[in-house]
Design an enzyme around this catalytic site. Structure first.
Site, PDB file in Angstrom:
ATOM      1  N   HIS A 135      33.511  37.595  42.821  1.00  0.00           N
ATOM      2  CA  HIS A 135      32.237  36.870  42.763  1.00  0.00           C
ATOM      3  C   HIS A 135      31.111  37.812  42.301  1.00  0.00           C
ATOM      4  CE1 HIS A 135      34.375  34.586  46.093  1.00  0.00           C
ATOM      5  NE2 HIS A 135      34.053  33.590  45.279  1.00  0.00           N
ATOM      6  N   GLY A 138      34.306  32.448  36.547  1.00  0.00           N
ATOM      7  CA  GLY A 138      35.346  33.461  36.390  1.00  0.00           C
ATOM      8  C   GLY A 138      36.571  32.906  35.683  1.00  0.00           C
TER       9      GLY A 138
HETATM   10  P1  AMP Z   1      35.116  30.217  44.453  1.00  0.00           P
HETATM   11  O1  AMP Z   1      34.152  30.754  45.444  1.00  0.00           O
HETATM   12  O2  AMP Z   1      36.554  30.533  44.739  1.00  0.00           O
HETATM   13  O3  AMP Z   1      34.867  28.759  44.135  1.00  0.00           O
HETATM   14  O4  AMP Z   1      34.826  30.987  43.089  1.00  0.00           O
HETATM   15  C1  AMP Z   1      33.536  31.016  42.540  1.00  0.00           C
HETATM   16  C2  AMP Z   1      33.592  31.651  41.179  1.00  0.00           C
HETATM   17  O5  AMP Z   1      34.088  32.979  41.292  1.00  0.00           O
HETATM   18  C3  AMP Z   1      34.504  30.920  40.182  1.00  0.00           C
HETATM   19  O6  AMP Z   1      33.876  30.889  38.915  1.00  0.00           O
HETATM   20  C4  AMP Z   1      35.732  31.786  40.179  1.00  0.00           C
HETATM   21  O7  AMP Z   1      36.459  31.713  38.985  1.00  0.00           O
HETATM   22  C5  AMP Z   1      35.134  33.165  40.357  1.00  0.00           C
HETATM   23  N1  AMP Z   1      36.134  34.092  40.889  1.00  0.00           N
HETATM   24  C6  AMP Z   1      36.849  33.969  42.033  1.00  0.00           C
HETATM   25  N2  AMP Z   1      37.707  34.995  42.172  1.00  0.00           N
HETATM   26  C7  AMP Z   1      37.543  35.783  41.086  1.00  0.00           C
HETATM   27  C8  AMP Z   1      38.152  37.001  40.629  1.00  0.00           C
HETATM   28  N3  AMP Z   1      39.097  37.617  41.322  1.00  0.00           N
HETATM   29  N4  AMP Z   1      37.728  37.524  39.451  1.00  0.00           N
HETATM   30  C9  AMP Z   1      36.761  36.900  38.735  1.00  0.00           C
HETATM   31  N5  AMP Z   1      36.155  35.760  39.105  1.00  0.00           N
HETATM   32  C10 AMP Z   1      36.540  35.207  40.258  1.00  0.00           C
END
Ligand code: AMP
Length: 276
Positions: free
Chosen positions: A33, A143
């Site tokens: 994040h 991401g």
């Molecule tokens: P989430 O909180 O899981 O909904 O993720 C929020 C954002 O963070 C989304 O755009 C995800 O793709 C990105 N994200 C989560 N994990 C990763 C990671 N390991 N590397 C890059 N981006 C990430």
């Protein structure tokens, strides 16, 4: 750093603010994040991060209630990165009435993740659409970890004429290759050790395809077998065209291999882009 809890307060805070980057998250923040936040900081004058566990994107059988929530620690990380505003809306403010209007998505939303999590992308796209309307940012950052989600958000922004730029970031991984995810904390010690095999198998596919050793289908099948033998429950391992997310054809050059599989009760997703 301002922490804003209501749509009204958010709108009044952002009234005269320009060049805003928006980073949507479900909280329980990790370096993945934070990479999005850093990208946002580089490209905009004002960074808004939302923290909201979106009920629309969970199936009744999924982990909405147990999804890790850690607002205080999240805010500390964001303050350290000099984020301007954290938006932590309550469910009743975002959904004063039941959300009956949902986006209808193209067929690609029913493949891969969409096939195993029916309604998932509709829930994601609808909440992102609401946030884009509420925040009205100039750009939003997603991401590549959620590769299909990024694809669908790009389609939505393009086809609904949002004047918003979508920025992406590479996947941030642990030292052993496991893609960082809030759900990794569900893994016990043995599962955590095993978890890096998902990324390993994706890399094996990439070398098999780029060296011409195997065709797409055989390579996918061998990967499923490998993971299954190690005790994983595999939902899919699919080699797709990067631009369309359709199954790869031999004419394609820019490919990605996407996978989802369960180790114990934890479902992990990962992907690797490659070129032939
Ligand atoms: P989430 O909180 O899981 O909904 O993720 C929020 C954002 O963070 C989304 O755009 C995800 O793709 C990105 N994200 C989560 N994990 C990763 C990671 N390991 N590397 C890059 N981006 C990430």
């Amino acid at each position: 750093m301002k922490i804003v809890k209501t749509i009204t307060a958010l709108r009044s805070t952002l009234k005269n603010v320009q060049n805003i980057a928006f980073v949507p998250t479900m909280g329980n923040l990790h370096e993945g994040h934070l990479a999005l936040v850093k990208r946002a900081k580089k490209n905009a004058d004002f960074v808004v991060v939302s923290i909201f566990v979106n009920p629309l994107q969970f199936l009744p059988s999924e982990d909405f209630n147990q999804y890790p929530r850690s607002l205080e620690a999240d805010c500390k990380l964001l303050r350290d990165l000099d984020v301007d505003l954290v938006f932590t809306p309550e469910e009743k403010d975002l959904f004063p009435v039941r959300q009956e209007i949902m986006l209808q998505l193209p067929a690609v939303a029913n493949t891969l993740e969409g096939k195993f999590r029916p309604g998932f992308f509709q829930g994601v796209a609808t909440i992102v659409l609401k946030f884009l309307n509420i925040i009205q940012p100039d750009m939003a950052v997603f991401g590549k970890k959620d590769y299909q989600q990024l694809h669908i958000i790009r389609l939505m922004v393009q086809q609904l004429n949002f004047p918003i730029k979508i920025l992406d970031t590479e996947i941030i991984r642990a030292v052993d290759g496991l893609a960082l995810s809030s759900r990794n904390q569900y893994l016990n010690g043995a599962e955590r050790q095993e978890a890096c095999h998902l990324y390993r198998v994706l890399n094996t596919i990439v070398s098999e395809i780029t060296s011409g050793q195997h065709g797409f289908l055989l390579s996918e099948k061998k990967a499923v077998e490998y993971l299954s033998e190690r005790g994983w429950g595999v939902d899919y391992v699919s080699i797709v065209n990067q631009q369309t997310l359709l199954p790869a054809s031999t004419d394609d050059q820019k490919l990605a291999v996407l996978a989802a599989a369960r180790i114990g009760t934890t479902r992990l997703i990962d992907n690797v882009e490659f070129t032939i």
